[in-house]
Design a protein around this motif. Structure first.
Motif, PDB file in Angstrom:
ATOM      1  N   ILE A 199      19.584 -12.954 -15.582  1.00 21.36           N
ATOM      2  CA  ILE A 199      18.694 -12.206 -14.674  1.00 21.36           C
ATOM      3  C   ILE A 199      17.452 -12.916 -14.263  1.00 21.36           C
ATOM      4  O   ILE A 199      16.811 -13.615 -15.126  1.00 21.36           O
ATOM      5  CB  ILE A 199      18.096 -10.840 -15.548  1.00 21.36           C
ATOM      6  N   ILE A 200      17.171 -13.203 -13.141  1.00 21.63           N
ATOM      7  CA  ILE A 200      16.466 -14.267 -12.607  1.00 21.63           C
ATOM      8  C   ILE A 200      15.169 -13.305 -11.829  1.00 21.63           C
ATOM      9  O   ILE A 200      15.295 -12.382 -11.017  1.00 21.63           O
ATOM     10  CB  ILE A 200      16.962 -15.204 -11.705  1.00 21.63           C
ATOM     11  N   VAL A 201      14.047 -13.831 -12.169  1.00 24.21           N
ATOM     12  CA  VAL A 201      13.168 -13.364 -10.951  1.00 24.21           C
ATOM     13  C   VAL A 201      12.353 -14.581 -10.278  1.00 24.21           C
ATOM     14  O   VAL A 201      11.879 -15.608 -11.053  1.00 24.21           O
ATOM     15  CB  VAL A 201      11.539 -12.895 -12.044  1.00 24.21           C
ATOM     16  N   PRO A 202      12.610 -14.713  -9.016  1.00 29.86           N
ATOM     17  CA  PRO A 202      12.321 -15.935  -8.169  1.00 29.86           C
ATOM     18  C   PRO A 202      10.793 -15.933  -7.995  1.00 29.86           C
ATOM     19  O   PRO A 202       9.995 -14.774  -8.147  1.00 29.86           O
ATOM     20  CB  PRO A 202      12.874 -15.389  -6.882  1.00 29.86           C
ATOM     21  N   LYS A 203      10.289 -17.186  -8.039  1.00 28.92           N
ATOM     22  CA  LYS A 203       8.681 -17.348  -7.603  1.00 28.92           C
ATOM     23  C   LYS A 203       8.674 -16.620  -6.171  1.00 28.92           C
ATOM     24  O   LYS A 203       9.503 -16.542  -5.158  1.00 28.92           O
ATOM     25  CB  LYS A 203       8.551 -18.870  -7.573  1.00 28.92           C
ATOM     26  N   GLU A 204       7.412 -16.344  -5.871  1.00 29.91           N
ATOM     27  CA  GLU A 204       7.007 -15.849  -4.577  1.00 29.91           C
ATOM     28  C   GLU A 204       7.346 -16.563  -3.435  1.00 29.91           C
ATOM     29  O   GLU A 204       7.120 -17.715  -3.414  1.00 29.91           O
ATOM     30  CB  GLU A 204       5.552 -15.405  -4.698  1.00 29.91           C
ATOM     31  N   GLY A 205       8.053 -16.099  -2.489  1.00 28.35           N
ATOM     32  CA  GLY A 205       8.386 -16.760  -1.339  1.00 28.35           C
ATOM     33  C   GLY A 205       9.524 -17.605  -1.260  1.00 28.35           C
ATOM     34  O   GLY A 205      10.167 -18.308  -0.564  1.00 28.35           O
ATOM     35  N   ALA A 206      10.129 -17.622  -2.854  1.00 30.48           N
ATOM     36  CA  ALA A 206      11.538 -18.677  -3.132  1.00 30.48           C
ATOM     37  C   ALA A 206      12.585 -17.522  -2.769  1.00 30.48           C
ATOM     38  O   ALA A 206      12.630 -16.381  -3.092  1.00 30.48           O
ATOM     39  CB  ALA A 206      11.364 -19.118  -4.407  1.00 30.48           C
ATOM     40  N   ALA A 207      13.695 -18.409  -2.489  1.00 32.11           N
ATOM     41  CA  ALA A 207      14.911 -17.641  -2.483  1.00 32.11           C
ATOM     42  C   ALA A 207      16.156 -18.456  -3.579  1.00 32.11           C
ATOM     43  O   ALA A 207      15.898 -19.715  -3.754  1.00 32.11           O
ATOM     44  CB  ALA A 207      15.710 -17.697  -1.315  1.00 32.11           C
ATOM     45  N   ILE A 208      16.743 -17.450  -4.144  1.00 26.76           N
ATOM     46  CA  ILE A 208      17.781 -17.983  -5.152  1.00 26.76           C
ATOM     47  C   ILE A 208      19.185 -18.213  -4.312  1.00 26.76           C
ATOM     48  O   ILE A 208      19.725 -17.007  -4.002  1.00 26.76           O
ATOM     49  CB  ILE A 208      17.723 -17.148  -6.420  1.00 26.76           C
ATOM     50  N   ASN A 209      19.630 -19.275  -4.359  1.00 32.72           N
ATOM     51  CA  ASN A 209      20.897 -19.452  -4.163  1.00 32.72           C
ATOM     52  C   ASN A 209      21.958 -19.647  -5.057  1.00 32.72           C
ATOM     53  O   ASN A 209      21.760 -20.612  -6.124  1.00 32.72           O
ATOM     54  CB  ASN A 209      21.189 -20.782  -3.244  1.00 32.72           C
ATOM     55  N   GLU A 210      22.728 -18.704  -5.530  1.00 34.13           N
ATOM     56  CA  GLU A 210      23.478 -18.437  -6.687  1.00 34.13           C
ATOM     57  C   GLU A 210      24.336 -19.812  -7.007  1.00 34.13           C
ATOM     58  O   GLU A 210      24.494 -20.172  -8.253  1.00 34.13           O
ATOM     59  CB  GLU A 210      24.333 -17.150  -6.904  1.00 34.13           C
ATOM     60  N   GLU A 211      25.174 -20.233  -5.857  1.00 35.49           N
ATOM     61  CA  GLU A 211      25.824 -21.385  -6.368  1.00 35.49           C
ATOM     62  C   GLU A 211      25.050 -22.756  -6.639  1.00 35.49           C
ATOM     63  O   GLU A 211      25.717 -23.312  -7.443  1.00 35.49           O
ATOM     64  CB  GLU A 211      26.932 -21.533  -5.149  1.00 35.49           C
ATOM     65  N   GLU A 212      24.020 -22.919  -5.921  1.00 34.46           N
ATOM     66  CA  GLU A 212      23.127 -23.834  -6.139  1.00 34.46           C
ATOM     67  C   GLU A 212      22.592 -23.761  -7.557  1.00 34.46           C
ATOM     68  O   GLU A 212      22.420 -24.858  -8.070  1.00 34.46           O
ATOM     69  CB  GLU A 212      21.908 -24.058  -5.118  1.00 34.46           C
ATOM     70  N   LEU A 213      22.170 -22.680  -7.979  1.00 37.87           N
ATOM     71  CA  LEU A 213      21.629 -22.534  -9.235  1.00 37.87           C
ATOM     72  C   LEU A 213      22.588 -22.727 -10.589  1.00 37.87           C
ATOM     73  O   LEU A 213      22.322 -23.456 -11.364  1.00 37.87           O
ATOM     74  CB  LEU A 213      21.110 -21.069  -9.434  1.00 37.87           C
ATOM     75  N   LYS A 214      23.995 -22.417 -10.132  1.00 33.42           N
ATOM     76  CA  LYS A 214      25.080 -22.463 -11.157  1.00 33.42           C
ATOM     77  C   LYS A 214      25.282 -24.182 -11.199  1.00 33.42           C
ATOM     78  O   LYS A 214      25.493 -24.437 -12.108  1.00 33.42           O
ATOM     79  CB  LYS A 214      26.143 -21.866 -10.856  1.00 33.42           C
ATOM     80  N   SER A 215      25.199 -24.806 -10.004  1.00 31.41           N
ATOM     81  CA  SER A 215      25.512 -26.243 -10.127  1.00 31.41           C
ATOM     82  C   SER A 215      24.371 -26.936 -10.721  1.00 31.41           C
ATOM     83  O   SER A 215      24.583 -27.879 -11.367  1.00 31.41           O
ATOM     84  CB  SER A 215      25.490 -26.691  -8.442  1.00 31.41           C
ATOM     85  N   PHE A 216      23.047 -26.406 -10.628  1.00 28.21           N
ATOM     86  CA  PHE A 216      22.048 -26.909 -11.352  1.00 28.21           C
ATOM     87  C   PHE A 216      22.042 -26.937 -12.722  1.00 28.21           C
ATOM     88  O   PHE A 216      21.907 -27.790 -13.395  1.00 28.21           O
ATOM     89  CB  PHE A 216      20.732 -26.183 -10.886  1.00 28.21           C
ATOM     90  N   CYS A 217      22.523 -25.664 -13.295  1.00 27.23           N
ATOM     91  CA  CYS A 217      23.004 -25.696 -14.700  1.00 27.23           C
ATOM     92  C   CYS A 217      23.996 -26.431 -15.147  1.00 27.23           C
ATOM     93  O   CYS A 217      24.079 -27.089 -16.386  1.00 27.23           O
ATOM     94  CB  CYS A 217      23.264 -24.206 -14.988  1.00 27.23           C
ATOM     95  N   ARG A 218      25.424 -26.824 -14.287  1.00 26.28           N
ATOM     96  CA  ARG A 218      26.254 -27.551 -14.947  1.00 26.28           C
ATOM     97  C   ARG A 218      25.839 -28.972 -15.096  1.00 26.28           C
ATOM     98  O   ARG A 218      26.342 -29.524 -15.855  1.00 26.28           O
ATOM     99  CB  ARG A 218      27.274 -27.334 -13.789  1.00 26.28           C
TER     100      ARG A 218
END
Length: 507
Positions: free
Chosen positions: A448-467
């Motif tokens: 469960i993610i709270v993004p920073k103000e003005g930021a957008a979360i790209n799910e696939e990019e975030l998963k790739s970051f975690c991998r």
């Protein structure tokens, strides 16, 4: 040593030294002690006896401090109440603690009126002019008598019942006497190097054991100046540090996170800070690094304890931060710690077990809960319910609550590790990891993610970051975007609420 006598002593030793400043009201140690004595005599006149329970439902204030020390001086027992609770939750605490009196802020008077039904509460004192017939104002409850109350108080007498944060269900009341809490003050003073005449900022709630026992009581014992804020506000916190030359600041991780979001935070003069403490919830290493840069000091302390411990547990000192950032630390003064398996045997380095501790600061019991006490304190050891590892040097790292560990495809996933990686992502403001039921894997890792103000979360990019940083089975299979995370007043994320909400959505 009796907690009330700490104040009496410094009223004689430092009569004209600043003790408290709150919302424009300031008091020397002599005036502080006189205010406490007037309220103490007022409570005695109302028929409050030694051992009676008094609930405090108040935000941080000078009146909170006066009330707590007045209770201590007459041998009564303070029952701090989380002011964010509903009337039914407050009712449970009032009833379970057998409170006879409530002292509350005016804004909580209505909640108390409902909550005290079918309880032992016979009187209510309101800070301000009461709106409810029969309630007393704080001013009207004061006596004119400023001398020390003639009540024989022993260090073995009960002082406070601190209700656990209830992250997994009904809170339990941890009972402490004066001696245990005095030991807490000794421990934090030695471990953090607190000195006489510190200037301590109180923004974390005083009903929480860390702010109350570690820093208010220890600070009064040392003759510190206490700058008290009713609520936490990141800009006002920075302003207070600059204006009052604060030497010691403690905050929960969420507070540091909010301070870091202030656009011109670096413009404030924070050079008076000698040390910063954080605790009550895990703080991601990335947040610690950024906070060290902002405060321009490496004197950071990770205080990793629990209510039942006073709070007490382990501590990562500034030297530990240089080589072991992200770990919980080593036992604090007066404390023994272990990491054990289900049979109570010490685990080998790197193996996950339960974190347990032994200390003269540990609670006497859970109030009126003998079975829960028996299952938590075994052979003098407090079983915390926290899962942890220990390394070859003796550093302990908490990895999760027992009830929050995720088992996915037969593999254990510990939320703290995954959350730490998520906090490294530049778009993530706040994050929580939970397990959700999954037909294939048993449980699926959910972020469960709270993004920073003005930021957008790209799910696939975030998963790739975690991998890039985590084994595949630890990478979140599902990502949920929220505006904020539910937390209790101690800063702990209420993961059971997140699980309930998302399970209902999936049903």
């Amino acid at each position: 040593m009796k907690i009330g006598s700490l104040l009496s002593h410094n009223a004689r030793k430092y009569p004209e030294l600043l003790a408290i400043e709150c919302e424009g009201r300031s008091y020397t140690y002599r005036q502080f002690n006189e205010e406490v004595n007037k309220f103490a005599h007022g409570l005695l006149k109302m028929g409050i006896n030694k051992g009676d329970k008094i609930a405090l439902m108040m935000k941080n204030s000078d009146h909170y401090v006066f009330t707590f020390f007045a209770i201590a001086k007459i041998g009564a027992v303070a029952v701090p109440v989380n002011f964010r609770l509903t009337s039914s939750e407050v009712h449970y605490i009032l009833q379970q603690s057998e409170a006879k009196l409530v002292v509350c802020d005016l804004e909580f008077e209505e909640i108390i009126t409902t909550a005290k039904e079918d309880s032992d509460v016979r009187d209510v004192i309101t800070i301000g002019e009461p709106r409810t017939f029969g309630y007393l104002s704080y001013e009207s409850a004061l006596s004119t008598n400023e001398i020390e109350p003639e009540v024989e108080v022993s260090e073995k007498d009960d002082l406070e019942i601190l209700y656990t944060s209830g992250t997994t269900g009904r809170p339990k009341g941890a009972l402490f006497d004066h001696k245990r809490i005095f030991n807490v003050g000794i421990s934090v003073t030695i471990n953090m190097g607190l000195r006489p005449h510190e200037r301590i900022l109180h923004v974390a709630p005083l009903f929480h054991s860390a702010q109350l026992n570690l820093f208010l009581i220890a600070g009064v014992a040392l003759g510190a100046a206490h700058i008290i804020h009713r609520d936490f506000h990141p800009v006002k916190t920075l302003q207070a540090i600059q204006e009052h030359k604060i030497t010691h600041f403690f905050g929960v991780p969420a507070m540091f996170n909010f301070i870091l979001q202030v656009p011109n935070a670096a413009d404030y003069d924070l050079s008076s800070i000698k040390r910063c403490g954080y605790g009550a919830a895990p703080m991601a290493p990335e947040l610690v690094k950024k906070s060290i840069q902002l405060f321009k000091t490496d004197q950071f302390y990770n205080l990793c304890g629990l209510t039942e411990g006073g709070p007490g547990g382990i501590l990562l000192d500034p030297e530990g931060h240089k080589l072991h950032l992200g770990k919980g630390g080593k036992p604090i003064f007066l404390t023994e710690t272990r990491v054990v398996d289900e049979q109570g045997n010490d685990v080998k380095p790197g193996v996950v077990g339960e974190f347990i501790l032994k200390s003269p600061m540990v609670m006497k019991e859970y109030y009126k809960k003998p079975e829960e006490t028996k299952s938590t304190i075994k052979n003098g050891w407090l079983y915390t319910g926290d899962l942890a590892t220990i390394d070859e040097e003796g550093y302990i790292t908490l990895v999760d609550r027992k009830k929050d560990m995720i088992i996915t495809g037969g593999e254990n996933v510990y939320s703290v590790e995954v959350e730490g990686v998520l906090f490294e992502h530049p778009a993530v403001l706040d994050a929580a990891i939970i397990g959700l039921p999954d037909e294939t894997w048993g449980e699926a890792v959910c972020a469960i993610i709270v993004p920073k103000e003005g930021a957008a979360i790209n799910e696939e990019e975030l998963k790739s970051f975690c991998r890039q940083k985590l084994a595949g089975y630890k990478v979140p299979r599902r990502i949920v975007i929220e505006q904020q995370l539910p937390r209790n007043a101690s800063g702990k994320i209420l993961k059971y609420q997140l699980r309930q909400t998302l399970n209902q959505v999936n049903a």
